[in-house]
Design a protein around this motif. Structure first.
Motif, PDB file in Angstrom:
ATOM      1  N   ARG A 205      65.555  17.863  27.479  1.00  0.00           N
ATOM      2  CA  ARG A 205      64.174  18.251  27.741  1.00  0.00           C
ATOM      3  C   ARG A 205      64.048  18.607  29.223  1.00  0.00           C
ATOM      4  N   TRP A 206      63.427  19.756  29.505  1.00  0.00           N
ATOM      5  CA  TRP A 206      63.391  20.263  30.864  1.00  0.00           C
ATOM      6  C   TRP A 206      62.013  20.802  31.209  1.00  0.00           C
ATOM      7  N   GLN A 207      61.644  20.631  32.466  1.00  0.00           N
ATOM      8  CA  GLN A 207      60.419  21.222  32.986  1.00  0.00           C
ATOM      9  C   GLN A 207      60.798  22.262  34.036  1.00  0.00           C
ATOM     10  N   PRO A 208      60.519  23.527  33.786  1.00  0.00           N
ATOM     11  CA  PRO A 208      60.817  24.529  34.815  1.00  0.00           C
ATOM     12  C   PRO A 208      59.900  24.363  36.017  1.00  0.00           C
ATOM     13  N   THR A 209      60.440  24.510  37.217  1.00  0.00           N
ATOM     14  CA  THR A 209      59.642  24.508  38.433  1.00  0.00           C
ATOM     15  C   THR A 209      59.219  25.949  38.734  1.00  0.00           C
ATOM     16  N   PRO A 210      58.341  26.162  39.715  1.00  0.00           N
ATOM     17  CA  PRO A 210      57.947  27.530  40.057  1.00  0.00           C
ATOM     18  C   PRO A 210      59.128  28.433  40.394  1.00  0.00           C
ATOM     19  N   LEU A 211      60.250  27.852  40.832  1.00  0.00           N
ATOM     20  CA  LEU A 211      61.417  28.662  41.187  1.00  0.00           C
ATOM     21  C   LEU A 211      62.088  29.298  39.972  1.00  0.00           C
ATOM     22  N   ALA A 212      61.708  28.917  38.764  1.00  0.00           N
ATOM     23  CA  ALA A 212      62.281  29.510  37.553  1.00  0.00           C
ATOM     24  C   ALA A 212      61.521  30.743  37.095  1.00  0.00           C
TER      25      ALA A 212
ATOM     26  N   GLY B  31      59.804  34.431  36.557  1.00  0.00           N
ATOM     27  CA  GLY B  31      60.196  35.821  36.680  1.00  0.00           C
ATOM     28  C   GLY B  31      59.188  36.586  37.518  1.00  0.00           C
ATOM     29  N   PRO B  32      59.377  37.913  37.683  1.00  0.00           N
ATOM     30  CA  PRO B  32      58.481  38.696  38.537  1.00  0.00           C
ATOM     31  C   PRO B  32      57.122  38.970  37.912  1.00  0.00           C
ATOM     32  N   PHE B  33      57.014  38.843  36.594  1.00  0.00           N
ATOM     33  CA  PHE B  33      55.744  39.094  35.926  1.00  0.00           C
ATOM     34  C   PHE B  33      55.299  37.819  35.212  1.00  0.00           C
ATOM     35  N   ALA B  34      55.424  37.750  33.893  1.00  0.00           N
ATOM     36  CA  ALA B  34      55.026  36.549  33.147  1.00  0.00           C
ATOM     37  C   ALA B  34      56.275  35.830  32.637  1.00  0.00           C
ATOM     38  N   GLY B  35      56.187  34.510  32.530  1.00  0.00           N
ATOM     39  CA  GLY B  35      57.292  33.744  31.970  1.00  0.00           C
ATOM     40  C   GLY B  35      58.419  33.522  32.967  1.00  0.00           C
ATOM     41  N   LEU B  36      59.547  33.053  32.436  1.00  0.00           N
ATOM     42  CA  LEU B  36      60.688  32.689  33.274  1.00  0.00           C
ATOM     43  C   LEU B  36      61.651  33.863  33.443  1.00  0.00           C
TER      44      LEU B  36
ATOM     45  N   MET C 135      56.346  29.227  30.909  1.00  0.00           N
ATOM     46  CA  MET C 135      56.432  28.173  31.915  1.00  0.00           C
ATOM     47  C   MET C 135      55.838  26.897  31.326  1.00  0.00           C
ATOM     48  N   THR C 136      56.645  26.208  30.525  1.00  0.00           N
ATOM     49  CA  THR C 136      56.192  25.009  29.836  1.00  0.00           C
ATOM     50  C   THR C 136      57.388  24.099  29.611  1.00  0.00           C
ATOM     51  N   GLU C 137      57.156  22.907  29.107  1.00  0.00           N
ATOM     52  CA  GLU C 137      58.253  22.001  28.787  1.00  0.00           C
ATOM     53  C   GLU C 137      59.174  22.660  27.762  1.00  0.00           C
TER      54      GLU C 137
ATOM     55  N   TRP D 114      59.031  32.470  42.873  1.00  0.00           N
ATOM     56  CA  TRP D 114      59.787  32.893  41.694  1.00  0.00           C
ATOM     57  C   TRP D 114      61.262  32.688  41.947  1.00  0.00           C
ATOM     58  N   PHE D 115      62.087  33.115  40.975  1.00  0.00           N
ATOM     59  CA  PHE D 115      63.508  32.782  41.009  1.00  0.00           C
ATOM     60  C   PHE D 115      64.224  33.340  42.242  1.00  0.00           C
ATOM     61  N   MET D 116      63.806  34.506  42.740  1.00  0.00           N
ATOM     62  CA  MET D 116      64.443  35.059  43.930  1.00  0.00           C
ATOM     63  C   MET D 116      64.291  34.139  45.133  1.00  0.00           C
ATOM     64  N   ASP D 117      63.234  33.316  45.139  1.00  0.00           N
ATOM     65  CA  ASP D 117      63.030  32.384  46.244  1.00  0.00           C
ATOM     66  C   ASP D 117      64.021  31.230  46.223  1.00  0.00           C
ATOM     67  N   ALA D 118      64.775  31.082  45.134  1.00  0.00           N
ATOM     68  CA  ALA D 118      65.773  30.015  45.041  1.00  0.00           C
ATOM     69  C   ALA D 118      67.086  30.405  45.698  1.00  0.00           C
ATOM     70  N   MET D 119      67.168  31.652  46.200  1.00  0.00           N
ATOM     71  CA  MET D 119      68.431  32.137  46.752  1.00  0.00           C
ATOM     72  C   MET D 119      68.189  32.983  47.988  1.00  0.00           C
ATOM     73  N   GLU D 120      69.243  33.150  48.766  1.00  0.00           N
ATOM     74  CA  GLU D 120      69.249  34.080  49.887  1.00  0.00           C
ATOM     75  C   GLU D 120      69.939  35.355  49.430  1.00  0.00           C
TER      76      GLU D 120
END
Length: 271
Positions: A11-18, A20-25, A63-65, A139-145
């Motif tokens: 069971r996982w909770q996505p953080t804001p870093l997961a 995508g650029p529009f809706a969802g992950l 973006m849910t459990e 979003w996910f791009m913020d998780a990386m350089e």
């Protein structure tokens, strides 16, 4: 902060870093989570090292459990194949699935064969590239350089996909899938005309990455008349090539009244 936080087993909770650029992950985040679960079990189950992951994005992941379920197709011997599927916690229709191939490496001597010497690369000599999502939130791009130069887009994950000591190095395949998911956007033929989500993603490695930098030398081909395309590329680390990436591309026109600023160049409108 990890990209996904554990709630309980599978069971996982996505953080804001997961996101995508529009809706969802972001599709690359989802593929990374599913592959990371398999890699995390590999040593305990004696599956060997993950050498390939093929993901299918069946529908947008909210973006849910989330809940996941692993299925062992074959294990033992030199090769193991494991499936892992993801659902929203309270739904029955899956959002994505991956098939991970793992292998126990064996030294093989081939007379007369010498591996070509790789030329060391230094991604830090190229400028940093930043991209904001259409929604303006993390979003996910913020998780990386991200950096780009000499025809290669370079990425370095700064956040683990899932928590765990040394997870960025102990889960090497899942840690580079997010970078590989940008492949079709790096070399997209046209900008600001269509969204180009990829319904699948496949990465195959012949060598494990060394260090945290992952480079993609990408190319993309589109056929607008059919609304289809492909993205592919060479995957490398700072010491040379390590594998390949490929995906299908579905071309989706932007609505006439709104043309979102795409996270293009290094990033594209992925799942």
């Amino acid at each position: 902060m990890a990209v996904f936080e554990p709630l309980k087993p599978n069971r996982w909770q996505p953080t804001p870093l997961a996101a995508g650029p529009f809706a969802g992950l972001q599709g690359g985040a989802v593929a990374s989570l599913l592959t990371a679960e398999v890699e995390a079990l590999a040593e305990k189950r004696k599956w060997g090292t993950a050498i390939a992951s093929s993901a299918w994005f069946l529908r947008p992941t909210p973006m849910t459990e989330l809940r996941t379920k692993l299925s062992v197709l074959t294990e033992g011997g030199r090769v193991s194949v494991i499936d892992n599927t993801l659902w929203p916690a309270n739904e029955d229709q899956p959002c994505a699935t991956v098939r991970v191939t793992l292998s126990r490496e064996r030294a093989v001597e081939i007379s007369g064969f010498t591996e070509p010497a790789g030329e060391a690369a230094d991604p830090t000599r190229f400028p940093v590239r930043t991209r904001r999502a259409a929604h303006g939130r993390p979003w996910f791009m913020d998780a990386m350089e991200a950096r780009e130069g000499d025809g290669v887009a370079w990425f370095r994950m700064n956040h683990a996909i899932i928590d765990g000591e040394g997870s960025l190095s102990k889960l090497p395949l899942s840690s580079l899938l997010g970078s590989a998911d940008w492949t079709h956007g790096i070399a997209r033929p046209l900008q600001d005309v269509v969204a180009d989500p990829n319904p699948n993603l496949t990465v195959q490695l012949f060598r494990q990455p060394e260090g945290r930098w992952v480079g993609i030398r990408a190319e993309a081909r589109w056929r607008p008349a059919g609304g289809l395309g492909v993205g592919s590329g060479i995957v490398c680390d700072t010491h040379g090539e390590i594998g390949r990436v490929s995906m299908s591309v579905i071309l989706v026109p932007f609505p006439r009244q709104t043309k979102p600023q795409p996270a293009a160049g290094l990033a594209s409108a992925s799942n």
